[in-house]
Design a protein around this motif. Structure first.
Motif, PDB file in Angstrom:
ATOM      1  N   TYR A 172       0.815  -1.208   0.000  1.00 28.40           N
ATOM      2  CA  TYR A 172       0.000   0.000   0.000  1.00 28.40           C
ATOM      3  C   TYR A 172       0.851   1.262   0.000  1.00 28.40           C
ATOM      4  O   TYR A 172       0.394   2.327  -0.429  1.00 28.40           O
ATOM      5  CB  TYR A 172      -0.964  -0.004   1.187  1.00 28.40           C
ATOM      6  N   ALA A 173       2.088   1.179   0.481  1.00 31.21           N
ATOM      7  CA  ALA A 173       2.991   2.337   0.413  1.00 31.21           C
ATOM      8  C   ALA A 173       3.337   2.650  -1.039  1.00 31.21           C
ATOM      9  O   ALA A 173       3.422   3.818  -1.438  1.00 31.21           O
ATOM     10  CB  ALA A 173       4.257   2.075   1.214  1.00 31.21           C
ATOM     11  N   GLY A 174       3.518   1.601  -1.840  1.00 36.14           N
ATOM     12  CA  GLY A 174       3.767   1.812  -3.261  1.00 36.14           C
ATOM     13  C   GLY A 174       2.574   2.431  -3.956  1.00 36.14           C
ATOM     14  O   GLY A 174       2.706   3.361  -4.764  1.00 36.14           O
ATOM     15  N   LEU A 175       1.373   1.928  -3.633  1.00 36.08           N
ATOM     16  CA  LEU A 175       0.159   2.492  -4.211  1.00 36.08           C
ATOM     17  C   LEU A 175      -0.023   3.943  -3.783  1.00 36.08           C
ATOM     18  O   LEU A 175      -0.456   4.788  -4.575  1.00 36.08           O
ATOM     19  CB  LEU A 175      -1.061   1.673  -3.768  1.00 36.08           C
ATOM     20  N   ASP A 176       0.307   4.230  -2.522  1.00 37.38           N
ATOM     21  CA  ASP A 176       0.167   5.594  -2.010  1.00 37.38           C
ATOM     22  C   ASP A 176       1.071   6.560  -2.778  1.00 37.38           C
ATOM     23  O   ASP A 176       0.655   7.663  -3.124  1.00 37.38           O
ATOM     24  CB  ASP A 176       0.510   5.614  -0.519  1.00 37.38           C
ATOM     25  N   LEU A 177       2.316   6.146  -3.037  1.00 37.72           N
ATOM     26  CA  LEU A 177       3.215   7.004  -3.806  1.00 37.72           C
ATOM     27  C   LEU A 177       2.692   7.209  -5.223  1.00 37.72           C
ATOM     28  O   LEU A 177       2.705   8.333  -5.746  1.00 37.72           O
ATOM     29  CB  LEU A 177       4.620   6.407  -3.855  1.00 37.72           C
ATOM     30  N   GLU A 178       2.210   6.150  -5.851  1.00 41.91           N
ATOM     31  CA  GLU A 178       1.695   6.283  -7.214  1.00 41.91           C
ATOM     32  C   GLU A 178       0.505   7.244  -7.246  1.00 41.91           C
ATOM     33  O   GLU A 178       0.404   8.097  -8.144  1.00 41.91           O
ATOM     34  CB  GLU A 178       1.292   4.922  -7.765  1.00 41.91           C
ATOM     35  N   ARG A 179      -0.383   7.133  -6.274  1.00 41.27           N
ATOM     36  CA  ARG A 179      -1.530   8.044  -6.213  1.00 41.27           C
ATOM     37  C   ARG A 179      -1.057   9.480  -6.048  1.00 41.27           C
ATOM     38  O   ARG A 179      -1.582  10.395  -6.698  1.00 41.27           O
ATOM     39  CB  ARG A 179      -2.438   7.659  -5.043  1.00 41.27           C
ATOM     40  N   LYS A 180      -0.048   9.694  -5.208  1.00 47.30           N
ATOM     41  CA  LYS A 180       0.445  11.049  -4.970  1.00 47.30           C
ATOM     42  C   LYS A 180       1.174  11.595  -6.196  1.00 47.30           C
ATOM     43  O   LYS A 180       1.189  12.817  -6.411  1.00 47.30           O
ATOM     44  CB  LYS A 180       1.339  11.064  -3.735  1.00 47.30           C
ATOM     45  N   VAL A 181       1.757  10.721  -6.995  1.00 46.38           N
ATOM     46  CA  VAL A 181       2.337  11.163  -8.268  1.00 46.38           C
ATOM     47  C   VAL A 181       1.236  11.721  -9.157  1.00 46.38           C
ATOM     48  O   VAL A 181       1.350  12.834  -9.700  1.00 46.38           O
ATOM     49  CB  VAL A 181       3.065  10.001  -8.979  1.00 46.38           C
ATOM     50  N   PHE A 182       0.147  10.989  -9.302  1.00 50.19           N
ATOM     51  CA  PHE A 182      -0.947  11.454 -10.155  1.00 50.19           C
ATOM     52  C   PHE A 182      -1.579  12.726  -9.589  1.00 50.19           C
ATOM     53  O   PHE A 182      -1.986  13.624 -10.344  1.00 50.19           O
ATOM     54  CB  PHE A 182      -1.995  10.356 -10.319  1.00 50.19           C
ATOM     55  N   ASP A 183      -1.650  12.815  -8.265  1.00 50.72           N
ATOM     56  CA  ASP A 183      -2.198  14.022  -7.641  1.00 50.72           C
ATOM     57  C   ASP A 183      -1.313  15.242  -7.891  1.00 50.72           C
ATOM     58  O   ASP A 183      -1.770  16.375  -7.764  1.00 50.72           O
ATOM     59  CB  ASP A 183      -2.340  13.825  -6.126  1.00 50.72           C
ATOM     60  N   SER A 184      -0.049  14.998  -8.221  1.00 50.88           N
ATOM     61  CA  SER A 184       0.917  16.086  -8.418  1.00 50.88           C
ATOM     62  C   SER A 184       1.008  16.552  -9.862  1.00 50.88           C
ATOM     63  O   SER A 184       1.886  17.343 -10.218  1.00 50.88           O
ATOM     64  CB  SER A 184       2.313  15.639  -7.949  1.00 50.88           C
ATOM     65  N   VAL A 185       0.097  16.070 -10.709  1.00 44.30           N
ATOM     66  CA  VAL A 185       0.138  16.410 -12.135  1.00 44.30           C
ATOM     67  C   VAL A 185      -1.047  17.292 -12.518  1.00 44.30           C
ATOM     68  O   VAL A 185      -2.207  16.961 -12.216  1.00 44.30           O
ATOM     69  CB  VAL A 185       0.129  15.132 -13.006  1.00 44.30           C
ATOM     70  N   ASN A 186      -0.762  18.393 -13.157  1.00 42.74           N
ATOM     71  CA  ASN A 186      -1.799  19.212 -13.777  1.00 42.74           C
ATOM     72  C   ASN A 186      -2.175  18.558 -15.101  1.00 42.74           C
ATOM     73  O   ASN A 186      -1.385  18.562 -16.055  1.00 42.74           O
ATOM     74  CB  ASN A 186      -1.284  20.633 -14.034  1.00 42.74           C
ATOM     75  N   ALA A 187      -3.335  17.971 -15.170  1.00 43.94           N
ATOM     76  CA  ALA A 187      -3.729  17.251 -16.376  1.00 43.94           C
ATOM     77  C   ALA A 187      -5.180  17.538 -16.716  1.00 43.94           C
ATOM     78  O   ALA A 187      -6.029  17.637 -15.824  1.00 43.94           O
ATOM     79  CB  ALA A 187      -3.529  15.746 -16.182  1.00 43.94           C
ATOM     80  N   SER A 188      -5.455  17.674 -18.004  1.00 46.26           N
ATOM     81  CA  SER A 188      -6.826  17.873 -18.462  1.00 46.26           C
ATOM     82  C   SER A 188      -7.330  16.671 -19.262  1.00 46.26           C
ATOM     83  O   SER A 188      -8.480  16.637 -19.673  1.00 46.26           O
ATOM     84  CB  SER A 188      -6.921  19.136 -19.319  1.00 46.26           C
ATOM     85  N   SER A 189      -6.435  15.682 -19.471  1.00 53.83           N
ATOM     86  CA  SER A 189      -6.823  14.455 -20.164  1.00 53.83           C
ATOM     87  C   SER A 189      -5.905  13.328 -19.722  1.00 53.83           C
ATOM     88  O   SER A 189      -4.857  13.563 -19.105  1.00 53.83           O
ATOM     89  CB  SER A 189      -6.727  14.633 -21.687  1.00 53.83           C
ATOM     90  N   ASP A 190      -6.277  12.105 -20.036  1.00 49.66           N
ATOM     91  CA  ASP A 190      -5.440  10.943 -19.689  1.00 49.66           C
ATOM     92  C   ASP A 190      -4.032  11.085 -20.244  1.00 49.66           C
ATOM     93  O   ASP A 190      -3.052  10.715 -19.597  1.00 49.66           O
ATOM     94  CB  ASP A 190      -6.059   9.655 -20.247  1.00 49.66           C
ATOM     95  N   GLN A 191      -3.952  11.638 -21.457  1.00 44.67           N
ATOM     96  CA  GLN A 191      -2.674  11.691 -22.150  1.00 44.67           C
ATOM     97  C   GLN A 191      -1.708  12.725 -21.556  1.00 44.67           C
ATOM     98  O   GLN A 191      -0.534  12.750 -21.916  1.00 44.67           O
ATOM     99  CB  GLN A 191      -2.898  11.992 -23.638  1.00 44.67           C
ATOM    100  N   ASP A 192      -2.206  13.554 -20.642  1.00 42.54           N
ATOM    101  CA  ASP A 192      -1.344  14.551 -20.011  1.00 42.54           C
ATOM    102  C   ASP A 192      -0.482  13.976 -18.890  1.00 42.54           C
ATOM    103  O   ASP A 192       0.456  14.629 -18.442  1.00 42.54           O
ATOM    104  CB  ASP A 192      -2.181  15.709 -19.445  1.00 42.54           C
TER     105      ASP A 192
END
Length: 263
Positions: A20-40
């Protein structure tokens, strides 16, 4: 460490410490991205292979057993083969020199084209930019305390006057036991009950934190990547420093800085 300048940049995560620590980091990576679409979003790949990586604290206390660097190095190589250019290890204890130095050596000897991020160094950079000089409480595993990886690095960083601006403070022995039980207990610990988190794990952090706060400490490093899963739920007038969140933002800044979102 080898140059990754000419490769398409992508993030690799050595998961499984714990899963779950690995999943938590991955989630926080996505939370740290300004994105308006999947491809961003940047390319992110994770390998969660807990069976290959023995407990890091156990190894530090029993160095005649298998070094977790073997499994970690295997995962780093696999991630590089998949295209990762910047790799993170979401386990603070794994950054102890007795483990991490061997991973670095493996990367160097085998010419693996990756940049290995360092969670302790990134945490210090963030602290220096955001926290005034003070004493900071460290919550961590037995192995992280024993190796002094945070203490040593923070003490080594001097200002222009040759002084360390930050001092790492550790709880008393009995309070450390509460922290370790919150992580490792088979009855309520985060490793055994990552979702949902058990109330007793949260309560352990509340008891220790209230005690430290009463002593005048208000800034805490959650120095085990599983601690934020429980301690993050505390509602207290304190600063909770999350190395996993800091690492996530450092990864995004390294791979696609124009899309970095601070949250």
């Amino acid at each position: 460490m080898h140059s990754t300048e000419n490769k398409r940049k992508a993030i690799g995560i050595v998961g499984g410490m714990g899963p779950y620590a690995g999943l938590d980091l991955e989630r926080k990576v996505f939370d740290s991205v300004n994105a308006s679409s999947d491809q961003d979003f940047p390319d992110v790949m994770m390998i969660s292979a807990s069976r290959l990586i023995p407990d890091r604290s156990y190894y530090i206390l029993h160095p005649d057993t298998e070094n977790p660097c073997i499994g970690i190095s295997y995962c780093v190589k696999k991630l590089a083969d998949m295209g990762a250019t910047h790799v993170a290890i979401p386990c603070n204890t794994a950054h102890s020199p007795i483990i991490l130095n061997q991973v670095k050596r493996f990367i160097e000897v085998n010419g693996i084209q990756v940049t290995l991020m360092n969670i302790v160094e990134e945490t210090f950079k963030w602290v220096k930019e955001n926290i005034p000089a003070k004493k900071i409480v460290l919550y961590a595993t037995q192995g992280t305390y024993y190796s002094k990886v945070y203490n040593t690095f923070f003490d080594s960083q001097k200002n222009e006057q040759g002084q360390s601006e930050y001092t790492i403070v550790e709880p008393e022995a009995n309070d450390k036991e509460l922290i370790w039980n919150a992580i490792y207990s088979r009855d309520y610990g985060i490793k055994a009950f990552s979702n949902p988190i058990q109330n007793q794990a949260i309560e352990n952090f509340r008891v220790v934190t209230e005690k430290m706060y009463a002593q005048g400490y208000d800034t805490f490093i959650m120095g085990c990547t599983e601690i934020p899963l429980a301690m993050g739920r505390l509602r207290m007038p304190i600063t909770k420093i999350d190395p996993a969140k800091i690492m996530a933002q450092a990864l995004v800044k390294a791979v696609c800085p124009e899309r970095l979102r601070i949250f």
